[in-house]
Structure formats: structure tokens, C-alpha cells
Design a protein around this motif. Structure first.
Motif, mmCIF file in Angstrom:
data_model
loop_
_atom_site.group_PDB
_atom_site.id
_atom_site.type_symbol
_atom_site.label_atom_id
_atom_site.label_comp_id
_atom_site.label_asym_id
_atom_site.label_seq_id
_atom_site.Cartn_x
_atom_site.Cartn_y
_atom_site.Cartn_z
ATOM 1 N N ASP A 22 74.207 124.287 50.636
ATOM 2 C CA ASP A 22 72.987 123.689 51.750
ATOM 3 C C ASP A 22 74.084 123.649 53.157
ATOM 4 O O ASP A 22 74.778 123.779 53.576
ATOM 5 C CB ASP A 22 74.178 122.551 50.676
ATOM 6 N N VAL A 23 72.875 124.212 53.254
ATOM 7 C CA VAL A 23 72.981 124.482 54.894
ATOM 8 C C VAL A 23 72.644 122.815 56.098
ATOM 9 O O VAL A 23 71.188 122.960 55.592
ATOM 10 C CB VAL A 23 72.563 126.001 55.495
ATOM 11 N N ILE A 24 72.785 122.988 56.858
ATOM 12 C CA ILE A 24 72.101 122.063 58.300
ATOM 13 C C ILE A 24 71.670 120.941 57.032
ATOM 14 O O ILE A 24 72.333 119.523 57.741
ATOM 15 C CB ILE A 24 71.317 122.432 59.007
ATOM 16 N N ASN A 25 70.833 120.062 56.922
ATOM 17 C CA ASN A 25 70.182 118.781 56.533
ATOM 18 C C ASN A 25 70.557 118.081 55.489
ATOM 19 O O ASN A 25 70.814 116.798 55.597
ATOM 20 C CB ASN A 25 68.878 119.336 55.717
ATOM 21 N N GLY A 26 71.343 118.594 53.909
ATOM 22 C CA GLY A 26 71.855 117.723 53.461
ATOM 23 C C GLY A 26 71.506 118.165 52.329
ATOM 24 O O GLY A 26 70.017 117.713 52.157
ATOM 25 N N GLY A 38 75.060 128.350 59.935
ATOM 26 C CA GLY A 38 73.903 129.372 59.674
ATOM 27 C C GLY A 38 74.994 130.465 59.351
ATOM 28 O O GLY A 38 75.212 131.304 58.188
ATOM 29 N N ARG A 39 76.041 131.098 60.397
ATOM 30 C CA ARG A 39 77.207 131.771 59.678
ATOM 31 C C ARG A 39 78.267 131.556 58.902
ATOM 32 O O ARG A 39 78.399 132.146 57.871
ATOM 33 C CB ARG A 39 78.056 132.487 61.237
ATOM 34 N N ILE A 40 78.659 130.340 58.990
ATOM 35 C CA ILE A 40 79.709 129.913 58.411
ATOM 36 C C ILE A 40 78.946 129.448 56.671
ATOM 37 O O ILE A 40 79.700 130.259 55.584
ATOM 38 C CB ILE A 40 80.099 128.933 58.436
ATOM 39 N N ALA A 41 77.380 129.851 56.114
ATOM 40 C CA ALA A 41 77.113 129.450 55.199
ATOM 41 C C ALA A 41 76.829 130.833 54.240
ATOM 42 O O ALA A 41 77.067 131.227 53.676
ATOM 43 C CB ALA A 41 75.604 128.122 55.300
ATOM 44 N N VAL A 88 69.570 128.295 63.732
ATOM 45 C CA VAL A 88 70.042 128.777 62.205
ATOM 46 C C VAL A 88 69.232 130.179 61.741
ATOM 47 O O VAL A 88 70.479 131.103 61.098
ATOM 48 C CB VAL A 88 69.886 127.580 61.381
ATOM 49 N N GLY A 89 68.522 130.392 62.072
ATOM 50 C CA GLY A 89 68.028 131.645 61.190
ATOM 51 C C GLY A 89 68.987 132.675 62.181
ATOM 52 O O GLY A 89 69.260 134.111 61.837
#
Length: 356
Positions: free
Chosen positions: A146-150, A303-306, A76-77
Motif C-alpha cells: 500500500d503506497v501513498i494513499n492508504g 515510491g522507492r521504499i515501496a 512517485v512514479g
């Protein structure tokens, strides 16, 4: 399919500019948006995601992760750093050190905002525990992604994530198809991750729903932080307590850690491994035949979309508020044909904490 239109390319680009800055190296990407956004019962609609081509200015974006202890968050990083560089925005990444460090994550985000962050991207430690912070940040007119986890707060500005219910369900479906109702019962050790995290609870429900009314018997979930030592100890204890286990299923760290235990105990072919999300270790394990399968959620693309969502919100551009890459299962039949840098960081990637 709906495509979001990026900004027009500048007519000239300096030769000194990052050579691949505006190349369509990852997009358009097959994705799914939720309509209406943030709704638990929202409908999934296929989209082809296209980001902006360049930001109009070097916006200051803060990114907060639970930790960088495993290759998943490294992926993600990689996505956030690469997209920040491609768009031409500033990015500062902080990590709290683990899923027990909610207070530290809150403090780090508060510091980010105090130091001038214009948008905040959060990989949340807790589904509910950041809601007051989100409210405070949004009151300053700062977008929160809000990325990945919710995050359960309705005040988030956008979500770049997939359904971990679907991820868990996809892993469960793999077992359900192999062991339908009426077949010989198989015992599964289940390690969904740290208790209380939104993604863990969602994956747990999805996995259990998928194997309901099949020959798959899932032992009580063993929760724990996604550090390798924690997961290794959980697996060793479960194998000791339940020698009849046929599958070890759970987080990517679980599957990675369990490979050595399975070999050491001579359990190859007797205990198979299954992850409900993919990392470089899981990817290699599938290629080498040590891990059976894993759904892929393209964490790099999330990650890119965020970062693209944050930039769009800052610029007043059209944004898909709730979207994530389409999920697919990777196994021995397709592992060699999957584009690795969409779903995983490069093999030699080192964390980048700042893009200026």
C-alpha cells in the motif's frame, strides 16, 4: 535507530551496468515506522531507512496508480522506476485515469496478476474499495504494498506512506500559529481533494483539528478530482461566493491552479496560498513567493521504499511493514536548502511505465 541491512554488493559490477545502480544516492533516509504496523493508534518510531543493495533476481512487480495527471504521482512514479532499476527488478506501471475510475484500477491489477506479477504496489483510488481485490491477490501468495494513499484492508503486506492526517495537521498548524485564538478572524477556502479517498479524509481531519479554537474559520470543504481544470473551477467559484477569503488551502493542484487566478484578480498579498503536500509547481511557487508553505512527504522516497518492501517480501528478507519518510514543512526560509530529488522528480522527468 534501527537500520535494515542490505544485501552485500557483488564483488564486480559490469561497466555497462547503470552507473549509479548501487550508489547510496538517497539512503539512509530519516523515516518513521508505526508500531504495531497498520494500527490506527500505533506509535511512531524514528528509523533510518536503508534498502537492499541489489535484488537476487529480476522479480516482476506491478505498480498501480490512480492517475499520472499531476506532478505528485509523477514523483512517485520516478521513485518506483528509479528504485526498480537500482535493485535490478522488473516494474510495470499502470494508471487508471482518475479518482472516479475504481473499476478500471481493479481490472488493471487483475490483469497484472494474470500476466505474472509476483508483487503488487497499489496507490489506491479508494480506502475501502480495493479490499476484496487485496484479499484475492493475497490468496495467491502475492505481496501487496500500500503506497501513498492508504488501504483499509488488514491483509496488505506492507505500507509505504505517511500520515495524511499529519500532513493536513502540519498545514493547519502553519495557519494556527499565524492566527491564534483572540486574533482577527480569517476566512479559509479549503480544497482537500476527491471525496472518499483515504488520504483526503485523513488530511481533512488533520487540517480541521489543527485550526480548532483559533482565529481561523474554514469554509465547508470543496471536494473534487485533482485535475487542474476541476480545482481551478472550484477555486474560482469559492472566490466568487466568498470575496473575504484570506487563504486558499488544499491540494498541490489547488495551489498551483490558484496562482494564476490570484494574479489575474489582483489579489496578491490579499489571498495567500497553502498546500498540504508538495509538487514541483508548489516548490517553485514557494521559491518565487507565490505560495506560502507546504509540508513535504518525500513522495519520491515513498515510491522507492515501496519497491524495496516488495523485493524484501519476495526474497524473505526482513522488512519494516509500515513506514514513511519524516514530514517537514517547506517555506521561503528553507526552500533553497531542501534536496530536491528526494522530494520531487527532476524538472525534465518523463513517466517511465516499464523497467526490464
Amino acid at each position: 535507530m534501527k537500520k535494515l541491512t542490505g544485501l552485500l554488493l557483488a564483488s564486480a559490477v559490469s561497466a555497462a551496468t547503470f552507473s549509479q545502480a548501487f550508489a547510496a544516492d538517497w539512503y539512509p533516509y530519516d523515516a518513521a515506522k508505526i508500531e504495531p504496523p497498520f494500527a490506527e493508534d500505533g506509535k511512531s518510531v524514528d528509523v533510518s531507512y536503508v534498502p537492499l543493495e541489489k535484488a537476487s533476481k529480476a522479480w516482476n512487480i506491478c505498480v498501480s496508480f490512480p492517475h499520472m495527471k499531476d506532478a505528485y504521482w509523477l514523483g512517485v512514479g520516478y521513485g518506483v522506476a528509479e528504485e526498480a532499476q537500482r535493485l535490478g527488478v522488473k516494474m510495470n506501471l499502470v494508471e487508471a485515469g482518475g479518482y472516479t475510475e475504481l473499476a478500471k484500477q481493479i481490472s488493471q491489477i487483475e490483469d497484472c496478476v494474470a500476466n505474472g506479477a509476483e508483487a503488487v504496489v497499489i496507490g489506491a483510488i479508494s480506502f475501502d474499495g480495493l479490499n476484496n481485490l487485496v484479499k484475492e491477490v493475497r490468496a495467491k501468495n502475492i505481496p501487496v504494498i500500500d503506497v501513498i494513499n492508504g488501504i483499509s484492508s488488514p491483509e496488505v503486506s506492507a505500507k509505504s506512506l505517511v500520515s495524511f492526517y499529519t500532513m493536513g495537521h502540519s498545514a493547519g498548524e502553519y495557519l494556527a500559529k499565524k492566527h491564534p485564538a483572540g486574533g482577527e478572524e480569517v476566512l479559509v477556502g479549503w480544497f482537500p481533494g476527491p471525496a472518499g479517498a483515504g488520504w483526503v479524509e485523513a488530511a481533512n481531519k488533520g487540517f480541521l483539528d489543527a485550526v480548532k479554537d483559533t482565529a481561523v474559520k474554514v469554509l465547508p470543504a470543496k471536494y473534487g478530482d485533482t485535475g487542474k481544470e476541476v480545482q481551478l473551477k472550484l477555486v474560482e467559484d469559492e472566490l466568487q461566493a466568498n470575496p473575504g477569503i484570506r487563504y486558499i488551502a488544499g491540494t498541490a493542484v489547488t495551489a498551483e491552479a490558484a496562482q494564476g487566478v490570484i494574479r489575474e484578480r489582483g489579489l496578491e498579498g490579499k489571498v495567500d496560498l497553502l498546500s498540504f503536500y508538495i509538487t514541483p509547481g508548489v516548490y517553485e511557487g514557494i521559491k518565487r513567493g507565490f505560495i506560502a508553505a507546504s509540508p513535504a512527504d518525500s513522495m519520491v522516497i515513498q515510491g522507492r521504499i515501496a519497491i524495496d518492501q516488495a523485493t524484501r517480501l519476495l526474497e524473505g528478507q526482513e522488512v519494516i511493514k509500515h513506514v514513511g519518510p519524516k514530514i517537514f514543512v517547506v517555506d521561503k526560509d528553507n526552500v533553497d536548502s531542501v534536496p530536491q530529488t528526494n522530494i520531487l522528480p527532476p524538472d525534465d522527468y518523463k513517466p517511465v511505465f516499464s523497467v526490464n
